[in-house]
Design a protein around this motif. Structure first.
Motif, PDB file in Angstrom:
ATOM      1  N   ALA A   1     -42.962  41.649 -22.822  1.00  0.00           N
ATOM      2  CA  ALA A   1     -42.209  41.671 -24.209  1.00  0.00           C
ATOM      3  C   ALA A   1     -40.870  41.188 -24.083  1.00  0.00           C
ATOM      4  O   ALA A   1     -40.208  40.988 -25.238  1.00  0.00           O
ATOM      5  CB  ALA A   1     -42.280  43.199 -24.897  1.00  0.00           C
ATOM      6  N   ALA A   2     -40.427  41.120 -22.851  1.00  0.00           N
ATOM      7  CA  ALA A   2     -38.930  40.772 -22.496  1.00  0.00           C
ATOM      8  C   ALA A   2     -37.940  41.550 -23.501  1.00  0.00           C
ATOM      9  O   ALA A   2     -37.219  40.998 -24.256  1.00  0.00           O
ATOM     10  CB  ALA A   2     -38.894  39.278 -23.093  1.00  0.00           C
ATOM     11  N   SER A   3     -38.202  42.765 -23.485  1.00  0.00           N
ATOM     12  CA  SER A   3     -37.383  43.786 -24.446  1.00  0.00           C
ATOM     13  C   SER A   3     -35.922  43.600 -24.073  1.00  0.00           C
ATOM     14  O   SER A   3     -35.143  43.783 -25.055  1.00  0.00           O
ATOM     15  CB  SER A   3     -37.907  45.198 -24.420  1.00  0.00           C
ATOM     16  OG  SER A   3     -37.995  45.509 -23.192  1.00  0.00           O
ATOM     17  N   ARG A   4     -35.568  43.415 -22.813  1.00  0.00           N
ATOM     18  CA  ARG A   4     -34.196  43.415 -22.752  1.00  0.00           C
ATOM     19  C   ARG A   4     -33.386  42.166 -22.814  1.00  0.00           C
ATOM     20  O   ARG A   4     -32.141  41.998 -23.032  1.00  0.00           O
ATOM     21  CB  ARG A   4     -33.862  43.355 -20.967  1.00  0.00           C
ATOM     22  CG  ARG A   4     -34.526  44.763 -20.248  1.00  0.00           C
ATOM     23  CD  ARG A   4     -34.255  44.669 -18.745  1.00  0.00           C
ATOM     24  NE  ARG A   4     -33.124  44.384 -18.336  1.00  0.00           N
ATOM     25  CZ  ARG A   4     -32.934  44.217 -17.048  1.00  0.00           C
ATOM     26  NH1 ARG A   4     -33.745  44.047 -16.315  1.00  0.00           N
ATOM     27  NH2 ARG A   4     -31.471  44.248 -16.764  1.00  0.00           N
ATOM     28  N   MET A   5     -34.125  41.308 -23.693  1.00  0.00           N
ATOM     29  CA  MET A   5     -33.395  40.086 -24.130  1.00  0.00           C
ATOM     30  C   MET A   5     -32.992  40.203 -25.613  1.00  0.00           C
ATOM     31  O   MET A   5     -32.396  39.381 -26.288  1.00  0.00           O
ATOM     32  CB  MET A   5     -34.462  38.798 -24.361  1.00  0.00           C
ATOM     33  CG  MET A   5     -34.720  38.444 -22.829  1.00  0.00           C
ATOM     34  SD  MET A   5     -33.203  37.314 -22.181  1.00  0.00           S
ATOM     35  CE  MET A   5     -32.936  36.188 -23.323  1.00  0.00           C
ATOM     36  N   ARG A   6     -33.302  41.326 -26.243  1.00  0.00           N
ATOM     37  CA  ARG A   6     -32.560  41.969 -27.367  1.00  0.00           C
ATOM     38  C   ARG A   6     -32.844  40.938 -28.499  1.00  0.00           C
ATOM     39  O   ARG A   6     -31.788  40.542 -29.162  1.00  0.00           O
ATOM     40  CB  ARG A   6     -31.067  42.265 -27.121  1.00  0.00           C
ATOM     41  CG  ARG A   6     -30.547  43.134 -26.082  1.00  0.00           C
ATOM     42  CD  ARG A   6     -29.024  43.703 -26.281  1.00  0.00           C
ATOM     43  NE  ARG A   6     -28.235  42.371 -25.988  1.00  0.00           N
ATOM     44  CZ  ARG A   6     -27.916  42.168 -24.718  1.00  0.00           C
ATOM     45  NH1 ARG A   6     -28.254  42.985 -23.595  1.00  0.00           N
ATOM     46  NH2 ARG A   6     -26.921  41.190 -24.638  1.00  0.00           N
ATOM     47  N   GLY A   7     -34.060  40.920 -28.671  1.00  0.00           N
ATOM     48  CA  GLY A   7     -34.628  39.881 -29.937  1.00  0.00           C
ATOM     49  C   GLY A   7     -35.016  38.619 -29.540  1.00  0.00           C
ATOM     50  O   GLY A   7     -35.465  37.861 -30.402  1.00  0.00           O
ATOM     51  N   THR A   8     -34.496  38.186 -28.572  1.00  0.00           N
ATOM     52  CA  THR A   8     -34.954  36.575 -28.164  1.00  0.00           C
ATOM     53  C   THR A   8     -36.033  36.644 -27.176  1.00  0.00           C
ATOM     54  O   THR A   8     -36.152  37.452 -26.414  1.00  0.00           O
ATOM     55  CB  THR A   8     -33.712  35.639 -27.609  1.00  0.00           C
ATOM     56  OG1 THR A   8     -33.210  36.405 -26.594  1.00  0.00           O
ATOM     57  CG2 THR A   8     -32.765  35.928 -29.014  1.00  0.00           C
ATOM     58  N   ASP A   9     -36.869  35.533 -27.165  1.00  0.00           N
ATOM     59  CA  ASP A   9     -37.905  35.492 -26.053  1.00  0.00           C
ATOM     60  C   ASP A   9     -37.532  34.497 -25.086  1.00  0.00           C
ATOM     61  O   ASP A   9     -37.174  33.343 -24.962  1.00  0.00           O
ATOM     62  CB  ASP A   9     -39.033  34.872 -26.641  1.00  0.00           C
ATOM     63  CG  ASP A   9     -40.372  34.836 -25.917  1.00  0.00           C
ATOM     64  OD1 ASP A   9     -40.197  34.977 -24.595  1.00  0.00           O
ATOM     65  OD2 ASP A   9     -41.470  34.481 -26.417  1.00  0.00           O
ATOM     66  N   LYS A  10     -37.438  35.229 -23.743  1.00  0.00           N
ATOM     67  CA  LYS A  10     -36.987  34.515 -22.546  1.00  0.00           C
ATOM     68  C   LYS A  10     -37.702  33.447 -22.186  1.00  0.00           C
ATOM     69  O   LYS A  10     -37.245  32.270 -21.625  1.00  0.00           O
ATOM     70  CB  LYS A  10     -36.862  35.393 -21.345  1.00  0.00           C
ATOM     71  CG  LYS A  10     -37.847  36.053 -20.902  1.00  0.00           C
ATOM     72  CD  LYS A  10     -37.403  36.980 -19.433  1.00  0.00           C
ATOM     73  CE  LYS A  10     -38.464  37.684 -18.906  1.00  0.00           C
ATOM     74  NZ  LYS A  10     -38.371  38.481 -17.749  1.00  0.00           N
TER      75      LYS A  10
ATOM     76  N   ASP B   1     -54.366  44.924 -23.844  1.00  0.00           N
ATOM     77  CA  ASP B   1     -53.262  46.042 -23.736  1.00  0.00           C
ATOM     78  C   ASP B   1     -51.929  45.592 -22.855  1.00  0.00           C
ATOM     79  O   ASP B   1     -51.565  46.583 -22.219  1.00  0.00           O
ATOM     80  CB  ASP B   1     -53.913  47.169 -23.019  1.00  0.00           C
ATOM     81  CG  ASP B   1     -54.791  46.725 -21.852  1.00  0.00           C
ATOM     82  OD1 ASP B   1     -54.610  45.518 -21.496  1.00  0.00           O
ATOM     83  OD2 ASP B   1     -55.350  47.278 -21.109  1.00  0.00           O
ATOM     84  N   ALA B   2     -51.240  44.694 -23.358  1.00  0.00           N
ATOM     85  CA  ALA B   2     -50.194  43.991 -22.713  1.00  0.00           C
ATOM     86  C   ALA B   2     -49.098  45.116 -22.814  1.00  0.00           C
ATOM     87  O   ALA B   2     -48.394  45.072 -21.705  1.00  0.00           O
ATOM     88  CB  ALA B   2     -49.854  42.804 -23.217  1.00  0.00           C
TER      89      ALA B   2
END
Length: 199
Positions: A11-20, A72-73
């Motif tokens: 999910a790349a959640s630490r990117m705060r809304g952008t997709d790394k 189930d990612a």
């Protein structure tokens, strides 16, 4: 032809809304770059993706790589590994695992790790490493290890599988830290671009 399995379902959640994985690297999205270097080494490239709809599917559709949906990612990397290793068949004697978010890894790095199978045939795992010997990616697994991936749970990245291989793990030093350098936050990306003089 050895399959190359790219993990790109996070999910790349630490990117705060952008997709790394959609960040620009060498004038293309990072995931497109990873697929490109993988396809220079193998005609069998499979990409683990989160459930659709997701922009990453549109990107993969522009290549000949095969998308693999990880239903189930959200459970973590263990789910991605379980799902993508389950696509391997009896004809696959080895498989290379590549993270989708290593911006400095190169085609030559993949080839170096692949060549280690011939130079160190007694190993079960051949693994890219930093110059100072810290294990990273890509990682090639011999087929006797494939069933172990079906047992992974949660965010288990397969560390136990590597650990259990013991002295059957051969490290392949790659330049600098690119075998481990991933960028998880906007600040990481800004600092990395600064070192490459990218604005």
């Amino acid at each position: 032809m050895m399959p190359i399995l790219i993990l790109a379902a996070g999910a790349a959640s630490r990117m705060r809304g952008t997709d790394k994985l959609m960040q620009d690297v060498d004038s293309q999205p990072l995931l497109a770059r990873q697929i490109q270097i993988a396809q220079a080494v193998s005609t069998d490239v499979r990409v683990a993706l989160p459930p659709p709809p997701h922009l990453r599917y549109d990107l993969v559709a522009q290549t000949t790589a095969h998308p693999v949906t990880v239903k189930d990612a959200a459970q973590g990397m263990g789910a991605s590994l379980r799902t993508i290793f389950a696509t391997l068949g009896p004809q696959d004697t080895h498989a290379m695992l590549l993270l989708g978010d290593l911006p400095d890894i190169t085609e030559n790095d993949l080839r170096q790790v692949q060549q280690a199978i011939r130079t160190h045939p007694d190993a079960l795992i051949w693994r890219g490493a930093t110059e100072d010997g810290r294990g990273g990616h890509p990682i090639i697994f011999e087929r006797t290890l494939f069933p172990a991936f079906a047992k992974l749970l949660g965010d288990d990245g397969g560390r136990d599988i590597v650990k259990q291989a013991g002295n059957k793990v051969h490290l392949v030093p790659l330049p600098g830290t690119r075998a481990r350098l991933d960028l998880d936050t906007p600040e990481d990306w800004a600092a990395w671009r600064a070192t490459r003089h990218i604005t």
